[in-house]
Write an enzyme that holds these catalytic residues in place. Structure first.
Site, PDB file in Angstrom:
ATOM      1  N   GLY A  33       0.836  -1.206   0.000  1.00 50.86           N
ATOM      2  CA  GLY A  33       0.000   0.000   0.000  1.00 50.86           C
ATOM      3  C   GLY A  33       0.868   1.251   0.000  1.00 50.86           C
ATOM      4  N   SER A  34       0.374   2.267   0.667  1.00 46.88           N
ATOM      5  CA  SER A  34       1.034   3.571   0.581  1.00 46.88           C
ATOM      6  C   SER A  34       2.398   3.607   1.247  1.00 46.88           C
ATOM      7  CB  SER A  34       0.137   4.642   1.199  1.00 46.88           C
ATOM      8  OG  SER A  34      -1.073   4.696   0.475  1.00 46.88           O
ATOM      9  N   THR A  35       2.711   2.613   2.101  1.00 41.74           N
ATOM     10  CA  THR A  35       4.058   2.620   2.690  1.00 41.74           C
ATOM     11  C   THR A  35       5.101   2.531   1.581  1.00 41.74           C
ATOM     12  OG1 THR A  35       4.006   0.216   2.965  1.00 41.74           O
ATOM     13  CG2 THR A  35       3.330   1.523   4.849  1.00 41.74           C
TER      14      THR A  35
END
Lengths: 609, 361
Positions: free
Chosen positions: A328-330
């Protein structure tokens, strides 16, 4: 004497015949006895040595003296695994006492139904008689007293002392530590597991117990004992070789952090890793649900094994290192680094986000419906703007992402010192052609740029990446023991890039998506993520994918922001947004970490051995 | 009476007591670690005393008198053998015991003694000097009736002992060489036919004698353990109570049928051959008594007892050495067992009896 007359032989013609026959009979007796004597001579003198050896083989049995397994301590020296004597109540099967009556009387004392005892007793059939049936392991003093007080009623019941592996923390440290069990047939026959293993040896089956088995196990001793025809031991044995106890071992885990982490997870399912970014020493490693390794210590009962095996949440699976998820956004942290280093983006460049954008003919949404407005890199990271990263990804292409991802060791195991570390997927054109027989489409890159699509990493990999970011370019080798430590690898990435990323990641916690991770008095840097559920069809084992209907929540980062001493990654399966479920878990552990650091109750420089 | 004591056969009595003494030691050693059996040697000692008393009675009464009432005694024993078939106690698969309160009696052992008595009487008493078919048949009835009854128990081992007694009887009775040769030739010719008629397990039992590895756990196990015990004894043995095969129970029936294996293991070749030597000495005294007997009755009596004891020793030692199939035959004077001990000592009592009365008064 008239009776004598009756038998008197009148004719003596056969006197000579009888004399001859007596002589022959005498010779026959002599021949027979000489023949037997020669037989004895042959067996006893000519072949005596051979038979002497056969008699010794009959008599002597090799008995293995099990070694005492080494003690495992946490980094503060607290015992987390040890071997302690335990009392087993057993039923000897050689004696003649009526077993049935004894089992009936024992059932209420042990709290086990008679039918179950009877069935277990029946299962012992075919085993050597000297092998007793175990009635109850680790029997309590209360039960012992009740049996002993009616000794005469239980002639076949005995108490035997055995060594039992014990894990005082139960299910708290089970995934880092693993558990022990009898060596498996496969392990014995593979040969690669280290020489000197024999049937019946107790070996580590997972975690540190398995990874450092050679050190912990010790060496079997050997004793020769006299056994009778039933195989029962008679008299004193002769010790050939004493057992050598296994070495003690320190693990890098801090029991307090570990407890805090497991508590913080509560009923959530997920995995997390907390490590010292400078050394890679893992301070806490959690995976939920967990299991109690004590259940395995002396042959797990069929019921417990089945309940563990049939649990769809797979308690034996170490999610921190063996499960992979879309980051995801990590992942935007990596995309930002790749963009800056490859020159595809610059820190000051601004992008307008109105909630969506059209790329390659399809509409891509930002998570914020109304859009973020004008964002630069720092704002885009702090608020996790998708539109910014769609465009950045489009500019740099998949090969740049792959290059820097590989640098941070994403999608690959990094040689953790316990078994079970999974790889994952860090995609590239070459990878896709090989795994799926299809070329890489530019549209694929757009998904990867926000950490979705053909991308899978483990919490351990993400924590390691954050350690690399926190230390500005030295990527540690994570590990659970200080044994065989390796120096971090230095990344060829400019300090300026790290400065920019670090500023942005600190913003995430102070004003961005992870405000719930704030710890009073300390600055935490990190990135939230929400991993969408997606289906993989090739290049990855479908079994290893964790099915989900709801998105997985990520939070990964390090603290303190200006001088990181702890790096981490937390995944909560089906946890929704990283900021709401994963960040609070990290916060609790970080808070405990700083409290301990301040009071000086933890030794965080090096793990104790 | 005084002369009777003077002419008592002390060497024979010494040999008997030596063998019985070795037997006691071996029984004590082989049962030392068997709970509930470690007192058996005391029982055997009591039986030796009982047998000695019986032997004194046997020696005191002139053997002509014994022969005179031989048929009576034989008939009584046959009656007991019939009785045992109906009222006998079954021990170890054989219904061969009569139980009177604390006393347990094996009539089959007594039958050996009375058979020697009646066969000797018959041979001495017959009118013809040659041995015709009629005489062979009559001898066959005297020996065959008790033997057949014992087969019915079924105790094949004990029944087998009647075969050497019968063979000795027709041999000493003067069976013609022609007949002996003919029987041997026909027997050899028929052997293959008989072999094919045997059941596989019977064939296996015989083959095991030649190849002990055929079935190490089944038929061959006992024999194999016996040979290991004997062989591992070496020249001088492991010492009394020091045999591993016997002390750890690997030997089957070690205080009864396999007692010689215990002796050979613990006392070595010297012990085993020593026991055989003592037996030879006993036989030698038997032959001497037979030659110096005052009449044919005495000669036949001694030789029949010799054939009985030799036959029993041969079958037992052959079994222990693995040369013969495993059949339950005790070693005379040494194996544990009261009735057998009494019967054998009383048998030797007859030999002593004959020797003591060798001078016609």
């Amino acid at each position: 004497m008239d009776y004598r007359e009756r038998f008197e032989i009148k004719d003596y013609r056969n006197e000579r015949m009888l004399g001859g026959r007596i002589g022959l009979m005498h010779v026959g007796v002599i021949v027979l006895l000489v023949f037997f004597s020669l037989n004895f001579w042959y067996l006893q003198v000519v072949r005596g040595d051979i038979y002497a050896r056969l008699a010794e083989n009959n008599r002597l049995r090799r008995v293995v003296l099990p070694p005492t397994r080494g003690v495992i301590r946490d980094r503060a020296g607290r015992v987390v695994a040890s071997t302690r004597p335990s009392l087993n109540l057993v039923l000897t099967r050689e004696s003649r006492g009526d077993v049935d009556i004894q089992l009936r009387r024992l059932a209420p004392i042990l709290g086990v139904p008679y039918v179950e005892l009877k069935e277990r007793h029946n299962r012992m059939r075919g085993r050597p008689l000297f092998e007793p049936m175990v009635l109850k392991v680790d029997v309590s003093m209360d039960i012992l007293a009740r049996v002993e007080s009616r000794r005469e009623k239980f002639p076949s019941v005995e108490v035997r002392q055995i060594a039992r592996r014990s894990y005082p923390e139960g299910d708290v440290v089970s995934h880092p530590l693993g558990y022990v069990g009898e060596v498996s047939f496969a392990q014995l026959t593979s040969g690669g597991e280290g020489p000197g293993l024999a049937s019946g040896d107790i070996v580590g089956k997972a975690g540190v117990e398995k990874g450092k088995d050679d050190l912990l196990r010790g060496e079997r001793g050997l004793e020769f004992v006299s056994v009778n025809n039933l195989g029962r031991r008679i008299g004193e044995g002769r010790i050939d070789r004493l057992a050598v106890s296994g070495g003690d071992l320190g693990v890098t885990v801090d029991l307090d952090l570990q407890r805090t982490l497991m508590e913080a997870f509560g009923d959530e399912v997920g995995g997390a890793v907390f490590m010292d970014p400078r050394t890679g020493e893992i301070l806490a490693m959690g995976s939920t649900p967990s299991y109690d390794p004590n259940d395995f210590a002396d042959g797990i009962s069929r019921e417990v094994w089945q309940s563990i095996q049939s649990d769809p949440r797979r308690p034996m699976h170490n999610r921190a290192i063996a499960s992979f998820y879309a980051p995801g956004s990590t992942f935007k942290v990596l995309v930002a680094i790749a963009g800056l280093e490859s020159g595809a983006i610059s820190p000051s460049e601004r992008v307008f986000c109105n909630g969506s954008t059209r790329i390659y003919g399809s509409t891509r949404l930002c998570w914020k419906r109304g859009g973020h407005g004008w964002v630069d890199l720092r704002l885009a990271l702090a608020h996790s703007c998708n539109v910014y990263f769609y465009k950045a990804g489009q500019k740099m292409g998949i090969e740049a992402i792959h290059k820097y991802g590989a640098m941070f060791n994403l999608g690959k195991p990094r040689g953790l010192d316990i078994p079970g570390e999974a790889g994952g997927i860090l995609p590239s054109d070459a990878w896709k052609r090989k795994a799926r027989g299809e070329r890489w489409y530019p549209g694929d890159t757009i998904s990867v740029a926000i950490g979705q699509g053909l991308l899978a990493v483990t919490p351990l990999q993400m924590a390691t990446m954050m350690a690399g970011v926190g230390t500005k370019g030295s990527l540690p080798y994570p590990r659970l023991t200080t044994d065989g430590a390796r120096e971090p690898s230095e990344l060829q990435i400019s300090q300026r890039t790290f400065d920019l990323i670090q500023e942005a990641l600190a913003d995430v916690v102070t004003e961005g998506t992870a405000r719930r991770a704030q710890v009073e008095g300390y600055t935490v840097a990190g990135k939230t993520g929400t991993a969408q559920v997606y289906k993989m069809s090739a290049g990855i084992d479908a079994d290893k994918m964790d099915k989900a209907t709801r998105d997985h929540a990520w939070f990964a980062g390090y603290a303190p922001a200006d001088n990181p001493r702890i790096a981490f990654a937390v995944v909560v399966e089906h946890g929704g947004h990283g900021g709401t479920t994963a960040a609070p878990i990290a916060r609790k552990v970080l808070k405990e970490f700083f409290v301990k650091e301040k009071t000086g109750s933890g030794s965080y420089a090096t793990a104790s051995r | 009476m005084r002369r009777l004591l003077d002419s008592l056969d002390t060497p024979t009595i010494f040999a008997v007591m030596s063998l019985a003494g070795i037997g006691i030691l071996a029984i004590a050693s082989s049962t030392a670690k068997q709970p509930g059996r470690d007192d058996l040697w005391k029982m055997q000692l009591i039986w030796i005393l009982i047998a000695s008393v019986a032997a004194v009675v046997v020696v005191l009464v002139d053997y002509h008198v014994w022969a005179g009432i031989g048929m009576l005694l034989h008939g009584a024993v046959v009656a007991l053998l019939v009785l045992v078939l109906f009222y006998g106690r079954e021990i170890g698969g054989n219904k061969s015991w009569l139980v009177f309160g604390p006393l347990r009696l094996q009539p089959s052992e007594l039958a050996k003694w009375t058979t020697c008595l009646v066969v000797a009487g018959y041979l001495a008493h017959r009118h013809k000097e040659t041995l015709g078919l009629r005489e062979i048949l009559e001898l066959g009835v005297l020996v065959g009736v008790p033997m057949g009854l014992i087969v019915l128990q079924p105790d094949y081992g004990t029944a087998l002992i009647f075969v050497p007694i019968f063979l000795a009887a027709i041999w000493l009775g003067g069976l013609r060489w022609k007949v002996i040769t003919a029987v041997l030739v026909i027997g050899l010719a028929l052997a293959p036919v008989v072999w094919t008629q045997l059941k596989p397990y019977q064939q296996n039992r015989i083959l095991t004698v030649f190849d002990q590895e055929r079935d190490p756990s089944g038929v061959g196990y006992q024999v194999r353990q016996s040979k290991i015990a004997i062989g591992s004894g070496g020249l001088t043995g492991k010492g009394l109570f020091g045999g591993t095969q016997s002390q750890l129970n690997y030997l089957p029936a070690q205080h009864t049928d396999f007692i010689l294996a215990v002796i050979a293991e613990e006392l070595g070749f010297l012990g085993g051959a020593g026991v055989l030597g003592l037996f030879y000495f006993l036989m030698f005294r038997g032959f001497a008594a037979a030659r110096t007997a005052q009449d044919r009755l005495g000669t036949y009596l001694c030789l029949l007892v010799v054939s009985w004891i030799t036959g029993q020793v041969a079958i037992n030692v052959g079994m222990v050495l693995g040369l013969l199939p495993t059949i339950g035959v005790p070693l005379p004077l040494l194996s544990y067992g009261g009735s057998a001990l009494v019967a054998v000592i009383c048998g030797i009592g007859l030999v002593v009896n004959v020797r003591t009365r060798r001078f016609v008064n």
